[in-house]
Design a protein around this motif. Structure first.
Motif, mmCIF file in Angstrom:
data_model
loop_
_atom_site.group_PDB
_atom_site.id
_atom_site.type_symbol
_atom_site.label_atom_id
_atom_site.label_comp_id
_atom_site.label_asym_id
_atom_site.label_seq_id
_atom_site.Cartn_x
_atom_site.Cartn_y
_atom_site.Cartn_z
ATOM 1 N N MET A 33 0.818 -1.205 0.000
ATOM 2 C CA MET A 33 0.000 0.000 0.000
ATOM 3 C C MET A 33 0.859 1.265 0.000
ATOM 4 S SD MET A 33 -3.092 1.061 -0.189
ATOM 5 C CE MET A 33 -4.115 -0.341 0.289
ATOM 6 N N GLU A 34 1.987 1.240 0.746
ATOM 7 C CA GLU A 34 2.875 2.406 0.766
ATOM 8 C C GLU A 34 3.432 2.692 -0.624
ATOM 9 O OE1 GLU A 34 5.878 2.078 3.693
ATOM 10 O OE2 GLU A 34 4.482 2.034 5.392
ATOM 11 N N LYS A 35 3.711 1.646 -1.393
ATOM 12 C CA LYS A 35 4.211 1.836 -2.746
ATOM 13 C C LYS A 35 3.154 2.505 -3.619
ATOM 14 C CE LYS A 35 7.599 -1.937 -2.905
ATOM 15 N NZ LYS A 35 7.987 -3.197 -3.602
ATOM 16 N N ILE A 36 1.886 2.118 -3.414
ATOM 17 C CA ILE A 36 0.797 2.727 -4.184
ATOM 18 C C ILE A 36 0.681 4.206 -3.852
ATOM 19 C CG2 ILE A 36 -1.716 2.797 -4.483
ATOM 20 C CD1 ILE A 36 -1.718 -0.239 -4.162
ATOM 21 N N TYR A 37 0.736 4.540 -2.560
ATOM 22 C CA TYR A 37 0.633 5.943 -2.157
ATOM 23 C C TYR A 37 1.791 6.758 -2.721
ATOM 24 C CZ TYR A 37 -3.112 4.819 1.145
ATOM 25 O OH TYR A 37 -4.296 4.424 1.702
ATOM 26 N N LYS A 38 2.992 6.162 -2.703
ATOM 27 C CA LYS A 38 4.151 6.876 -3.250
ATOM 28 C C LYS A 38 3.986 7.086 -4.757
ATOM 29 C CE LYS A 38 9.186 7.016 -3.355
ATOM 30 N NZ LYS A 38 9.211 7.571 -4.739
ATOM 31 N N TYR A 39 3.466 6.085 -5.436
ATOM 32 C CA TYR A 39 3.229 6.217 -6.874
ATOM 33 C C TYR A 39 2.232 7.350 -7.147
ATOM 34 C CZ TYR A 39 2.129 4.854 -11.682
ATOM 35 O OH TYR A 39 1.953 4.853 -13.041
ATOM 36 N N ILE A 40 1.156 7.409 -6.353
ATOM 37 C CA ILE A 40 0.151 8.460 -6.512
ATOM 38 C C ILE A 40 0.784 9.826 -6.280
ATOM 39 C CG2 ILE A 40 -1.956 9.439 -5.526
ATOM 40 C CD1 ILE A 40 -2.841 6.541 -4.937
ATOM 41 N N GLU A 41 1.565 9.950 -5.201
ATOM 42 C CA GLU A 41 2.218 11.225 -4.891
ATOM 43 C C GLU A 41 3.165 11.621 -6.027
ATOM 44 O OE1 GLU A 41 2.244 13.303 -1.937
ATOM 45 O OE2 GLU A 41 0.383 12.263 -1.449
ATOM 46 N N ASP A 42 3.912 10.653 -6.539
ATOM 47 C CA ASP A 42 4.896 10.942 -7.587
ATOM 48 C C ASP A 42 4.234 11.387 -8.888
ATOM 49 O OD1 ASP A 42 6.932 10.307 -5.866
ATOM 50 O OD2 ASP A 42 7.267 8.292 -6.687
ATOM 51 N N HIS A 43 2.965 11.003 -9.076
ATOM 52 C CA HIS A 43 2.284 11.328 -10.323
ATOM 53 C C HIS A 43 1.234 12.415 -10.160
ATOM 54 C CE1 HIS A 43 4.294 7.626 -11.478
ATOM 55 N NE2 HIS A 43 4.085 7.973 -12.733
ATOM 56 N N ALA A 44 1.221 13.080 -9.020
ATOM 57 C CA ALA A 44 0.397 14.277 -8.862
ATOM 58 C C ALA A 44 1.129 15.440 -9.527
ATOM 59 C CB ALA A 44 0.162 14.570 -7.383
ATOM 60 N N SER A 45 0.392 16.519 -9.813
ATOM 61 C CA SER A 45 1.024 17.698 -10.402
ATOM 62 C C SER A 45 2.163 18.169 -9.509
ATOM 63 C CB SER A 45 -0.004 18.814 -10.562
ATOM 64 O OG SER A 45 -0.999 18.437 -11.495
ATOM 65 N N VAL A 46 3.202 18.704 -10.122
ATOM 66 C CA VAL A 46 4.391 19.116 -9.378
ATOM 67 C C VAL A 46 4.044 20.263 -8.423
ATOM 68 C CG1 VAL A 46 6.711 20.047 -9.586
ATOM 69 C CG2 VAL A 46 5.858 18.426 -11.300
ATOM 70 N N PRO A 47 4.341 20.120 -7.129
ATOM 71 C CA PRO A 47 4.069 21.209 -6.177
ATOM 72 C C PRO A 47 4.874 22.460 -6.500
ATOM 73 C CG PRO A 47 4.535 19.133 -5.037
ATOM 74 C CD PRO A 47 4.903 18.936 -6.476
ATOM 75 N N SER A 48 4.392 23.594 -6.054
ATOM 76 C CA SER A 48 5.090 24.855 -6.278
ATOM 77 C C SER A 48 6.325 24.946 -5.391
ATOM 78 C CB SER A 48 4.149 26.023 -5.972
ATOM 79 O OG SER A 48 3.849 26.050 -4.578
ATOM 80 N N GLU A 49 7.189 25.911 -5.707
ATOM 81 C CA GLU A 49 8.375 26.134 -4.876
ATOM 82 C C GLU A 49 7.968 26.520 -3.457
ATOM 83 O OE1 GLU A 49 11.048 28.914 -6.620
ATOM 84 O OE2 GLU A 49 11.358 27.737 -8.454
ATOM 85 N N ALA A 50 6.872 27.263 -3.328
ATOM 86 C CA ALA A 50 6.416 27.661 -1.993
ATOM 87 C C ALA A 50 6.009 26.437 -1.177
ATOM 88 C CB ALA A 50 5.251 28.646 -2.104
ATOM 89 N N LEU A 51 5.326 25.485 -1.802
ATOM 90 C CA LEU A 51 4.929 24.268 -1.088
ATOM 91 C C LEU A 51 6.143 23.436 -0.710
ATOM 92 C CD1 LEU A 51 1.728 23.176 -3.060
ATOM 93 C CD2 LEU A 51 1.831 24.090 -0.729
ATOM 94 N N ASP A 52 7.113 23.346 -1.614
ATOM 95 C CA ASP A 52 8.355 22.634 -1.276
ATOM 96 C C ASP A 52 9.026 23.288 -0.067
ATOM 97 O OD1 ASP A 52 8.098 20.770 -3.277
ATOM 98 O OD2 ASP A 52 9.344 21.862 -4.717
ATOM 99 N N TRP A 53 9.001 24.618 -0.018
ATOM 100 C CA TRP A 53 9.596 25.343 1.103
ATOM 101 C C TRP A 53 8.845 25.011 2.390
ATOM 102 C CZ3 TRP A 53 7.789 28.853 4.663
ATOM 103 C CH2 TRP A 53 8.763 29.523 5.423
ATOM 104 N N VAL A 54 7.519 24.981 2.344
ATOM 105 C CA VAL A 54 6.722 24.652 3.531
ATOM 106 C C VAL A 54 7.062 23.252 4.025
ATOM 107 C CG1 VAL A 54 4.387 24.206 4.393
ATOM 108 C CG2 VAL A 54 4.821 26.225 2.985
ATOM 109 N N VAL A 55 7.206 22.304 3.110
ATOM 110 C CA VAL A 55 7.543 20.932 3.499
ATOM 111 C C VAL A 55 8.895 20.903 4.209
ATOM 112 C CG1 VAL A 55 8.127 18.630 2.645
ATOM 113 C CG2 VAL A 55 6.156 19.842 1.697
ATOM 114 N N ARG A 56 9.898 21.553 3.622
ATOM 115 C CA ARG A 56 11.233 21.559 4.241
ATOM 116 C C ARG A 56 11.204 22.204 5.617
ATOM 117 N NH1 ARG A 56 12.710 23.221 -0.965
ATOM 118 N NH2 ARG A 56 13.028 25.366 -0.232
ATOM 119 N N GLN A 57 10.556 23.347 5.720
ATOM 120 C CA GLN A 57 10.508 24.057 6.992
ATOM 121 C C GLN A 57 9.717 23.293 8.046
ATOM 122 O OE1 GLN A 57 12.293 26.845 7.733
ATOM 123 N NE2 GLN A 57 13.170 26.429 5.708
ATOM 124 N N THR A 58 8.690 22.575 7.625
ATOM 125 C CA THR A 58 7.906 21.765 8.563
ATOM 126 C C THR A 58 8.767 20.667 9.161
ATOM 127 O OG1 THR A 58 5.868 22.222 7.334
ATOM 128 C CG2 THR A 58 5.847 20.347 8.843
#
Length: 230
Positions: A1-26
């Motif tokens: 199931m984790e592989k499926i979720y990772k596949y879904i995440e990998d094939h979602a639209s690319v997050p913005s730079e701001a969202l990447d920044w939020v992830v890193r800072q979190t």
């Protein structure tokens, strides 16, 4: 199931730079990075806003602002998001994320207890502060929300539902996160911790409410999509 979720995440639209920044800072500045919505769910919420033509959105539980940015990015330039967060220590991180996303003018952050803030917002809409569990009042149509996203204290989901119900326009959506709660809601016997009991009671409440139609999507920890009947 984790592989499926990772596949879904990998094939979602690319997050913005701001969202990447939020992830890193979190990850750097908090101990609860697993509470982030994630790319797939964030993109889904953005699309909900766009597909429904939403102009007013309410979020319960900002955390570090990832989901707020996703919701607000789907709004038109004159759209508005109210987002509610209890933890004032996160305010600087949240606001910097909004600025980086270029969305600060569309979002208002409310710091404080969620139920207290909801009661204040209700009064601003001309509604009473303490609605009955099945009571609906009439607010100014222009002040009603098109979408409400609930991702706050799991013990209080039922109370949130009652408080926001008549703040949403007919045909609008209430989205509730974490409604599968790591599968605990399916266990027999049901675990008796307050979070599991709160989520289970909420799911039962929604499924038996004749005023709505709903479906739970097994995305990440479960997303309950609730549509108010017109």
């Amino acid at each position: 199931m984790e592989k499926i979720y990772k596949y879904i995440e990998d094939h979602a639209s690319v997050p913005s730079e701001a969202l990447d920044w939020v992830v890193r800072q979190t990850h750097i500045r908090t101990n609860h990075a697993r509470m982030l919505s994630g790319a797939a769910q964030g993109q889904l919420m953005r699309m909900f806003v766009q597909m429904t033509g939403a102009r007013r959105v309410l979020e319960l539980g900002t955390f570090t602002g990832y989901s707020a940015i996703c919701l607000a990015s789907g709004l038109p330039s004159d759209g508005h998001l109210d987002t509610l967060e209890l933890n004032d220590e996160l305010e600087d991180l949240i606001m910097e994320g909004f600025d980086r996303a270029g969305l600060a003018d569309r979002i208002r952050l409310h710091i404080g207890d969620c139920k207290d803030t909801l009661r204040r917002l209700r009064k601003q809409m001309g509604l009473s502060g303490f609605p009955g569990p099945d009571g609906q009042e009439a607010a100014d149509e222009g002040l009603l929300y098109d979408i409400v996203y609930i991702d706050a204290n799991k013990r209080e989901y039922c109370e949130y539902y009652d408080l926001v119900f008549d703040m949403v326009r007919p045909g609008g959506l209430i989205l509730a996160d974490n409604v599968l709660w790591d599968g605990k809601v399916c266990q027999d016997p049901l675990p008796q911790d307050k979070q599991t009991l709160g989520i289970a009671a909420f799911n039962d409440k929604v499924s038996s409410d004749p005023r709505v139609e709903s479906v739970i999507m097994p995305l990440r920890d479960g997303l309950n999509i609730i549509r108010l009947k017109q």
